[in-house]
Enzyme design. Structure first.
Site: not given
Length: 981
Positions: A639, A646, A689
């Protein structure tokens, strides 16, 4: 009842008749049943009790009839909103609190203060309604709370998960509780840091009315018959129960069944007014969900408790620890519960030997304390002073629940501890050397190189700890480590991969529009260990073994343990038969896989791990005939906008590829991992990512054109420049609504531009323009044709956007209006909601200009080392930041951090040496998460970053994590093949 008979004699005649105002939360009947016991003793002592609650009146009057009891229906809080009997909806809960308690707050305070004066209350008792503590103070009346949790600590976790804008709710609740004189704290308590003083009381338990034999006789059940009580509270479930779910000869007694619910012959529906404690004491075990009522009575009557985990029911881990400490419970995996694989759990429950022998007279003890406080006696707390206790609640209640190296999700606005909370544990150099030596002693490295990475050394050390004396000798082990200790066959090879998080320096959400992006792999990384075994030799957890014996026999399975996941409201383990990924002789569809992982929200995290297996099966045709054990340990905090998901996907797929000898290039692996997130998890992210995590190198920026994923070059970060990440504390989720709606708006804008270009091609073919040469017109048509067939919005230069299209792109458009005029928006991973209004202009403009900014940024990195270079780089980052805000992807926290960087940059210093920090921007998907800061690579810059940390904490109560440093991507790391010495 026994409780009635002891109350009179013990409590005796009161010095004077007292009036108690007892406020009760409407969250579940467990609060009501324990309140009844306290109220019973107060009334038996000759006092008057006014109960104010939203709980139905019959709950009280059915058990307690007295002229001294008055029940008043009032709703002052709403508890938690459950989407089903096993799942709390954090955001819906916060929104309901807003409507129930925040909006009408002034009216509630006024009404309750007047009512308390009207009944001449001597003491207000709250379980655990916050606002009445303030109302009592307004009325000049003392108040006491009683409970095992408080709503500030519960909602703090909800805010972290779903609704940071609601954080003022927690501050207000904590402030309300601070008006309370003391807390009567029940066993199995959560951290409750808002209370100034605390007194511990025993379990509050309802007494028995009938013997075991009387209950069984009334129900027509023989003494020798095994009985399980099915107790999931008052939540309507609609579950269809089946006869074959129970062991042969067993009977299941169903609490709270609806009149229309049909049950098989070996299930018995209990009457609505059944006295549950008697039935519990007459049963052999209980199947249900953990709440205070079920947990306390299971302990008191030594009833083995088979429980199913609830999501975001944040007091559950503490009650669970109490049950497990007294050998009273086992967990049933939710998937097995819903599928009816009950037998192994019920049979195992009979082997438990519940050992709780503590007092259960909490109702009587609490009533005595309440009387003393009401007549003015000072309640002597057996605890430390309030400030010390506040720190204890945080340290003991939260930090002991966390895994070293994981993000510590303490509600930081409570914290008195000034210690910096970093994203990674601090290890002294001497300890690093010892760790390297010891991990190499424990494992033989058959392939690969540690590359001097201390986190990899620490991971191998944690692996060796799973088999050594450390695990066996420890009295209390976390469930995840216990599960991990039997995960691997230590005589066989284990494959270890490592993938870092990433800091988005430039590019961000423009990745799915084909932009150039610049990404830096972080020092924080995820490690995954994988072992493959023949199904007949795979070490199985007991419930998996039981499932196989009951169903198909020996089949390939995958068993996963995720370190630290249990601390984020997730189950620590996941398992599945690999045949669940097959539909006949083909892999299941991605849609079915998404539904499969959504069945149990506490295990939805497993989609990031197991999803890699399905992608390899579907995209590369890999056939997995062996079983697989997977251990995931990530130091990339969730978060924060630094690609925790990823890193998990890339590390997992890298380890599986190594274990199965698959030759997948880092680029291809990143593209496959993007499919995991897009199609199995269901998050509409771009590929940058995964590319940064797979293809990045330490101290270099990965320059990549996302069309779809072409690495342009690895740009060495100049030695005089440094990048930092600063976490805002606001949870970022790529699956969130803002990110998805901006992506929809971007693709809408692309479709509008392509349609406008097609129209212009048609017009230019038919119009006569004598002022233009044929050659110019032809080139113009070619430009328009390429724009009409444009795949990536970033192929459109800013000057073309402004010259031809900008004025015709609307600020917003509704979904149905767009669909009617343009058809679909041609994006495979998002869906247009016809009823929603979408911002279009800002999301369309952002990637067009962002691509130009990133190209310029990359070129400037190789320019001369001057302050002008740093100023220009910083300006590009600021422009990017405000463009995010224009798209609706900003946040208060990230804006505050960027503003603090600007203050540092422009303030006058005594040395007058110029600024050290030059720019900052929000990163990744926006809407919270982290900011990236650019500055000089010098000590003064690091000091200013630390000052920003402290100033942000002073303003918000949250101390940002600092991301500083870089490490190799998964491709550069390769893999380790290890075997226990």
């Amino acid at each position: 009842s026994p409780a009635m008979s002891t109350a009179g004699g013990t409590d005796g005649a009161p010095e004077r008749r007292l009036v108690f105002a007892f406020y009760l939360t409407g969250h579940g009947f467990g609060h009501a049943t324990r309140a009844i016991e306290v109220v019973r003793h107060l009334i038996a002592a000759g006092h008057e009790v006014h109960v104010s609650t939203a709980v139905p009146e019959f709950v009280f009057t059915a058990e307690l009839r007295s002229p001294g009891l008055h029940v008043r229906k009032v709703l002052l809080d709403c508890g938690a909103v459950q989407s089903d009997p096993l799942t709390v909806d954090p955001l819906a809960s916060l929104e309901k609190v807003q409507q129930t308690a925040v909006v009408p707050r002034e009216s509630i305070l006024r009404t309750e203060a007047e009512w308390l004066r009207s009944v001449k209350a001597d003491l207000v008792v709250s379980d655990v309604v916050p606002v009445v503590c303030r109302a009592a103070a307004d009325a000049g009346i003392r108040s006491v709370c009683i409970g095992n949790f408080s709503w500030d600590s519960i909602y703090a976790e909800y805010i972290m998960a779903a609704g940071y804008p609601h954080r003022s709710i927690v501050w207000q609740i904590a402030e309300d509780y601070s008006n309370c004189e003391t807390l009567l704290r029940l066993p199995g308590y959560c951290p409750m840091p808002a209370f100034r003083d605390v007194t511990d009381v025993p379990l509050v338990v309802r007494g028995l009315r009938k013997s075991r034999s009387e209950v069984r006789k009334d129900l027509g059940i023989a003494e020798s018959t095994k009985v399980v009580i099915f107790n999931f509270g008052g939540q309507p479930a609609g579950w269809k129960l089946k006869q074959e779910w129970l062991p042969d000869g067993w009977i299941c007694l169903v609490c709270g069944a609806s009149d229309s619910q049909e049950v098989p012959p070996n299930f018995i529906k209990l009457e609505k007014d059944t006295y549950t404690p008697d039935v519990m004491a007459a049963s052999d075990c209980m199947l249900g969900k953990i709440g205070y009522g079920t947990a306390s009575e299971a302990l008191a009557y030594k009833l083995p408790f088979v429980f199913v985990r609830r999501d975001y029911f944040n007091e559950e881990p503490f009650l669970r620890n109490l049950l497990e400490h007294h050998q009273s419970s086992i967990e049933m995996i939710r998937r097995d519960f819903l599928a009816g694989h009950w037998k192994p759990y019920l049979l195992r429950a009979l082997t438990l030997q519940p050992s709780y022998d503590g007092p259960t007279n909490g109702g009587q003890v609490a009533a005595r304390i309440l009387q003393d406080i009401a007549v003015g006696k000072k309640c002597a707390s057996d605890k430390f002073n309030g400030a010390r206790r506040l720190q204890d609640a945080i340290v003991l209640g939260y930090q002991l629940q966390r895994t070293p190296g994981k993000d510590v999700g303490i509600p930081d606005w409570y914290s008195l501890n000034g210690t910096e909370i970093g994203a990674h544990p601090i290890i002294e150099n001497t300890e690093k050397i010892k760790t390297a030596e010891s991990c190499c002693e424990d494992f033989e490295i058959l392939h690969g190189d540690l590359q001097g990475l201390t986190d990899t050394m620490a991971f191998l050390k944690s692996l060796s700890g799973l088999t050594g004396n450390e695990l066996k000798d420890s009295e209390v082990q976390s469930r995840e480590r216990t599960a991990a200790s039997v995960l691997f066959d230590w005589e066989r090879e284990i494959y270890v991969a490592r993938a870092p998080g990433r800091l988005d320096v430039m590019g961000g959400i423009a990745d799915y529009s084909g932009s150039l992006v610049l990404q830096m792999p972080l020092r924080e990384a995820c490690h995954v260990a994988v072992q493959r075994n023949h199904p007949s030799k795979q070490k199985l957890w007991k419930h998996v073994q039981a499932r196989q014996l009951e169903n198909t026999g020996v089949v390939p399975v995958v068993q996963i343990v995720s370190f630290g996941s249990e601390l984020s409201n997730r189950a620590p383990t996941f398992d599945m038969d690999l045949s669940d990924f097959m539909d006949g002789d083909k892999p299941i569809s991605y849609e079915k896989a998404r539904e499969f992982f959504c069945q149990d929200p506490s295990q939805k995290w497993a989609a990031y791990v197991s999803g890699t297996i399905l992608i390899l099966m579907t995209e590369l045709g890999v056939q997995f005939t062996d079983s697989m054990s997977i251990l995931v340990s990530s130091a990339v905090p969730e978060g924060k906008g630094v690609s925790s998901s990823a890193s998990v996907e890339v590390a997992t797929m890298s380890a599986i590829a190594a274990a199965y000898g698959l030759n997948v290039t880092p680029r291809d692996l990143a593209l496959l991992c993007q499919k995991v997130e897009n199609h199995v998890v269901g998050a509409p992210c771009g590929v940058m990512d995964q590319m940064a995590s797979a293809c990045g190198e330490a101290n270099k920026l990965l320059a990549m054109v996302c069309q779809p994923a072409e690495v342009k070059e690895l740009v060495m970060i100049p030695s005089h420049i440094r990048f930092w990440g600063l976490d805002s504390g606001i949870r970022h989720s790529v699956g969130g609504g803002d990110y998805g709606s901006v992506r929809v708006g971007t693709y809408m804008g692309r479709k509008m531009i392509k349609c406008a270009a097609s129209d212009l091609v048609s017009v230019s073919s038919t119009s006569d323009a004598p002022a233009q040469s044929d050659d110019y017109k032809e080139k113009g048509r070619d430009v328009l044709k390429s724009e009409a067939s444009m795949e990536y919005l970033c192929k459109l230069p800013p000057h073309r956007y402004e010259a031809a299209y900008s004025k015709d792109i609307p600020e917003t458009i509704t979904g149905d209006a767009f669909l009617e005029k343009y058809g679909d928006h041609d994006d495979m991973v998002t869906v247009i909601d016809p009823k929603r209004s979408y911002s279009v202009k800002a999301p369309t403009r952002h990637p067009i200009y962002e691509n130009f900014r990133v190209e310029t940024f990359k070129a400037l990195l190789t320019a001369a080392n001057t302050d002008e270079q740093l100023s220009a780089l910083g300006e590009l980052m600021y422009q990017c930041h405000y463009s995010y805000n224009a798209c609706g992807l900003g946040s208060d926290g990230t804006d505050r951090l960027v503003n603090l960087v600007q203050e540092m940059q422009h303030r006058k210093t005594p040395e007058n040496g110029g600024p050290n920090l030059y720019g900052a921007k929000i990163t990744g998907g926006g809407s919270g998460g982290s900011v990236c800061v650019i500055g000089k690579n010098c000590l003064q810059s690091a000091e200013e970053i630390a000052e920003i940390q402290q100033r942000y904490k002073a303003a918000t109560g949250y101390q940002p994590i600092v991301f500083d440093g870089s490490s190799p991507g998964a491709g550069k790391f390769g893999y380790l093949k290890i075997r226990r010495r």
